[in-house]
Structure formats: structure tokens, C-alpha cells
Design an enzyme around this catalytic site. Structure first.
Site, short mmCIF file in Angstrom:
data_model
loop_
_atom_site.label_atom_id
_atom_site.label_comp_id
_atom_site.label_asym_id
_atom_site.label_seq_id
_atom_site.Cartn_x
_atom_site.Cartn_y
_atom_site.Cartn_z
N THR A 7 2.35 -7.48 0.29
CA THR A 7 2.51 -7.10 -1.11
C THR A 7 3.01 -5.66 -1.21
OG1 THR A 7 0.27 -6.23 -1.48
CG2 THR A 7 0.58 -8.61 -1.72
N ASP A 32 7.05 -7.93 -4.13
CA ASP A 32 6.98 -6.69 -4.89
C ASP A 32 7.13 -7.04 -6.36
OD1 ASP A 32 7.35 -3.52 -3.95
OD2 ASP A 32 7.99 -3.91 -6.01
N ASP A 59 3.59 -9.80 -9.18
CA ASP A 59 2.71 -8.84 -9.83
C ASP A 59 1.31 -9.14 -9.31
OD1 ASP A 59 1.00 -7.39 -11.47
OD2 ASP A 59 2.18 -7.71 -13.28
N SER A 137 -7.26 3.88 2.42
CA SER A 137 -6.79 5.26 2.45
C SER A 137 -7.85 6.14 3.08
CB SER A 137 -6.52 5.76 1.02
OG SER A 137 -6.22 7.14 0.99
N TYR A 151 -8.31 6.94 -7.95
CA TYR A 151 -7.74 6.43 -6.70
C TYR A 151 -8.82 6.38 -5.61
CZ TYR A 151 -4.51 6.17 -2.70
OH TYR A 151 -3.85 5.80 -1.55
N LYS A 155 -10.15 3.04 -3.56
CA LYS A 155 -10.02 2.88 -2.11
C LYS A 155 -11.37 2.78 -1.42
CE LYS A 155 -5.54 2.71 -2.02
NZ LYS A 155 -4.83 1.47 -1.65
N ALA A 185 4.41 10.39 4.44
CA ALA A 185 5.66 10.82 3.81
C ALA A 185 6.36 9.63 3.18
CB ALA A 185 6.56 11.47 4.85
#
Length: 255
Positions: A7, A32, A59, A137, A151, A155, A185
Site C-alpha cells: 500500500t 496507492d 484508498d 516508525s 503521528y 505509530k 530521505a
């Protein structure tokens, strides 16, 4: 041949994962919310091992759409693995975060991992087992992350959800793990550099230097650094690993 759905693979980490898996012989289904971006990813994938990689609009907030993709892929090729990569961020001080932002972040970063994970697991279980990888993350392991409170919450949730999925799905032969990148990056990071520089009243170069000083290996992470670990977790080399949150951050956070 392994068939894997990814995804949010129209760019960034998702595109790198798709590229790495195609190079390693997977049939890749790139999804996507932006179909053109998904098609652009497919157009640059290696066809050395398979000529029919797919692009599909998805979605991730729509459980029925996720189920449709899972069933369609399984009917055509058999669904072996699913990577929940789609995610968003927005940098705002905690006291200024609006409820609508919290709802959107949690719906894409956490609730969608839940519902897409269900869609994938229902199909993969019928096949006798497979693998799911959730992209979490470094911010899912520590709250010491400025201006990303919603966020961070999402996570942390992904890591806990990964453990819960792994525990329950082991009995149907599905391994579930998460990967926790650091300062990667990507276009998302480019936006965050601008936001954080503005909030700190400094320059993007100064913020980038902060990221580098925070990383013992002294470089920004590349999307392929994440993709290689995802590929490992999907491989037989990781056959006895489940429920883990693998840190891939150059030492920026060690646990």
C-alpha cells in the site's frame, strides 16, 4: 513465486519496497490512492522474473476496497504477502493539533493498517499462511519527537497492533512484523524539514544537520535501507520471527 501487495507504493518508501521485491523475484501489486503514481512505480519495476506486476488504486481507509484488492489478487495469482506502508504526517505543536487532523492521521496510519491487515489475513489464511509487514516508525518507540504527537500515537499503535496480529494469526500460519524507520530521505521528509524549520525559526539545512547529528551512522536513511529489511522479513530467512518491531534508523534510537 511470491505475490505481494504494497500500500502507498506510488513513491517514497513504498516505491523502494516494490523495486526491491521485484528485483528479488516477487510479483508486486502496487497500490496507492493516486493510480497514476502506482502505475509510474510499476513502469520502472524489473520484469526479469515476472512480466505482470499490477497497479491498483486503493484508498486504505476503505475496508471494502482493501478486501476487493486482496480477493482479486488471490483469484489471479494467489496472495502470499501484504505490506502496509501507506502513511501521512503533519507537523503541528501538540496544543494546536485540530481534531480533524488527529482523526485523519489515525484513520490512515493506524485504522487502515487494522482493516487492510484483516483483508489480507482473511485471504492469506485460506492459503495456509503467509506474511504481513506493517511500516511503523522510530516515532512508534519514543515520544521524544517534536510536533508529531498524532503521528507518534498512530505509530505506537501500529507496533502494538503488530504484536496482537502476530499472536492471533500465528495459528493460521501468518507471520506479522513491523519495521521502524528513522530519518528517511523521502518527499515526506522534505515537507517535514520545511515545517520543522519554520516551527523552530531556523533553516532546513540546520534541521537536516540536527537529524544527522542524531544518527550515529552519520547519514540520512535511504528508502532502500527500509526496503531491504522488509524483503528479509518476507523471506524464509525470517521464518521464526513474528511480532517484532525492527529498528532501521542508523542508531538514532536504540532499544
Amino acid at each position: 513465486m511470491t505475490t505481494t501487495v504494497i500500500t502507498g507504493a506510488g513513491g517514497g518508501i513504498g516505491r523502494a519496497i516494490a523495486t526491491e521485491l521485484a528485483d528479488r523475484g516477487h510479483r508486486v501489486v502496487v497500490t496507492d490512492v493516486d493510480l497514476a503514481a502506482a502505475e509510474a512505480t510499476v513502469a520502472q519495476l524489473s520484469t526479469q522474473h515476472v512480466a505482470d506486476h499490477w497497479a491498483r488504486r486503493l484508498d486504505v481507509r476503505d475496508p471494502r476496497a482493501a478486501a476487493t484488492v486482496a480477493e482479486e489478487v488471490d483469484a489471479a495469482h494467489g496472495l502470499d504477502a501484504w505490506v502496509n506502508n501507506a502513511g501521512i504526517s503533519a507537523m503541528v505543536p501538540f496544543l494546536d493539533v485540530e481534531p480533524a487532523q488527529v482523526e485523519r492521521t489515525l484513520s490512515i496510519n493506524l485504522a487502515a493498517v487494522f482493516t487492510c491487515g484483516q483483508a489480507a489475513a482473511r485471504v492469506i489464511a485460506r492459503r495456509g499462511g503467509g506474511r504481513i509487514v506493517n511500516i511503523a516508525s522510530m516515532a512508534g518507540k519514543q515520544g521524544r519527537v517534536p510536533y508529531l504527537s498524532d503521528y507518534v500515537a498512530s505509530k505506537f499503535g501500529v507496533i502494538g497492533l503488530t504484536q496482537a496480529m502476530a499472536f492471533e494469526l500465528a495459528e493460521v500460519g501468518i507471520r506479522v512484523n513491523s519495521v521502524c524507520p528513522g530519518y528517511v530521505a523521502t518527499p515526506m521528509q522534505d515537507r517535514e524539514l520545511i515545517w520543522e524549520a519554520s516551527l523552530r525559526d531556523t533553516t532546513t539545512e540546520a534541521v537536516r544537520d540536527l537529524y544527522l547529528r542524531d544518527t550515529p551512522l552519520r547519514r540520512l536513511e535511504e528508502p532502500r535501507d527500509v526496503a531491504k529489511v522488509v524483503a528479509f522479513l518476507l523471506s524464509d530467512d525470517a521464518e521464526f520471527i513474528t511480532g517484532e518491531a525492527i529498528a532501521v534508523n542508523g542508531g538514532a534510537f536504540m532499544d
